[in-house]
Motif scaffolding. Structure first.
Motif, PDB file in Angstrom:
ATOM      1  N   GLU A 109     -93.414 -62.522  28.532  1.00 34.83           N
ATOM      2  CA  GLU A 109     -92.680 -62.047  27.358  1.00 34.83           C
ATOM      3  C   GLU A 109     -92.283 -60.585  27.564  1.00 34.83           C
ATOM      4  N   SER A 147     -91.004 -56.918  26.615  1.00 39.28           N
ATOM      5  CA  SER A 147     -91.053 -55.984  25.487  1.00 39.28           C
ATOM      6  C   SER A 147     -90.226 -54.750  25.838  1.00 39.28           C
ATOM      7  N   LEU A 148     -89.353 -54.379  24.912  1.00 37.79           N
ATOM      8  CA  LEU A 148     -88.477 -53.227  25.106  1.00 37.79           C
ATOM      9  C   LEU A 148     -88.642 -52.275  23.926  1.00 37.79           C
ATOM     10  N   GLU A 193     -87.626 -50.228  20.701  1.00 36.66           N
ATOM     11  CA  GLU A 193     -86.710 -50.613  19.633  1.00 36.66           C
ATOM     12  C   GLU A 193     -85.352 -49.935  19.802  1.00 36.66           C
ATOM     13  N   SER A 214     -91.573 -53.452  29.628  1.00 40.04           N
ATOM     14  CA  SER A 214     -92.786 -54.153  30.043  1.00 40.04           C
ATOM     15  C   SER A 214     -92.647 -55.656  29.856  1.00 40.04           C
ATOM     16  N   VAL A 215     -93.522 -56.366  30.534  1.00 37.37           N
ATOM     17  CA  VAL A 215     -93.611 -57.809  30.390  1.00 37.37           C
ATOM     18  C   VAL A 215     -95.092 -58.172  30.322  1.00 37.37           C
ATOM     19  N   SER A 216     -95.421 -59.021  29.369  1.00 33.94           N
ATOM     20  CA  SER A 216     -96.786 -59.519  29.213  1.00 33.94           C
ATOM     21  C   SER A 216     -96.851 -60.900  29.851  1.00 33.94           C
ATOM     22  N   ILE A 258    -100.247 -56.830  31.493  1.00 36.33           N
ATOM     23  CA  ILE A 258     -99.020 -56.080  31.247  1.00 36.33           C
ATOM     24  C   ILE A 258     -98.531 -55.460  32.559  1.00 36.33           C
ATOM     25  N   GLU A 266     -95.242 -52.999  34.031  1.00 31.65           N
ATOM     26  CA  GLU A 266     -94.254 -52.076  33.490  1.00 31.65           C
ATOM     27  C   GLU A 266     -93.390 -51.429  34.557  1.00 31.65           C
ATOM     28  N   LYS A 279     -83.557 -60.971  28.611  1.00 31.47           N
ATOM     29  CA  LYS A 279     -83.327 -60.423  27.288  1.00 31.47           C
ATOM     30  C   LYS A 279     -82.151 -59.452  27.349  1.00 31.47           C
TER      31      LYS A 279
END
Length: 146
Positions: A36, A38-39, A41, A52-54, A93, A95, A123
């Protein structure tokens, strides 16, 4: 005759035990690896940002991914994409640090290889002012390869 029958029975029992143990291992290994992205906002121009990516398998964080890379490109410029190797920071995580010098719509796709699986979620995001293109370059769904 009894010895032959006993031998066949023992060999059959061994095969059943082997098949069952492989079945259990296959069931454990069949859990898909999930990634998943994550960027931040808001992503500003000329500011180093953390992407990052989890990475998980089932409910467990994947700490041993063999490779995690971020592919980043400006919308409509996939041929000019940049690949950046991610660093593992803990708890599954991974990054990268990246700054952007042009406003616009971008795509990020992570290439995660872990536990004999390869996943590539993607994404779209915006740098500076602007809006998402709402275009699906290739597929916007997570892709999985064995």
């Amino acid at each position: 005759m009894k010895r032959v029958a006993a031998g066949i029975l023992m060999v059959s029992a061994v095969f059943v035990l082997i098949a069952c143990s492989k079945g259990e291992n296959a069931a454990e290994g069949s859990l898909m690896v999930h990634a998943e992205i994550s960027l931040p906002e808001k992503i500003s121009l000329n500011t180093e940002e953390t992407l990052s990516v989890s990475v998980t398998q089932g409910d467990q964080a994947v700490e041993d991914a063999s490779e995690v890379q971020f592919e980043i490109w400006k919308a409509d410029s996939k041929e000019e994409s940049e690949m950046i190797r991610a660093e593992h920071t803990g708890d599954g995580i991974y990054e990268v640090q990246k700054s952007f010098s042009e406003e616009g719509s971008y795509f990020v796709q992570t290439h995660v290889t872990a536990r004999d699986l390869h996943v590539m979620p993607k994404k779209e995001f915006v740098v500076g002012k602007g809006a998402l293109t709402n275009k699906e370059e290739e597929s916007n769904e997570e892709q999985t390869h064995h």
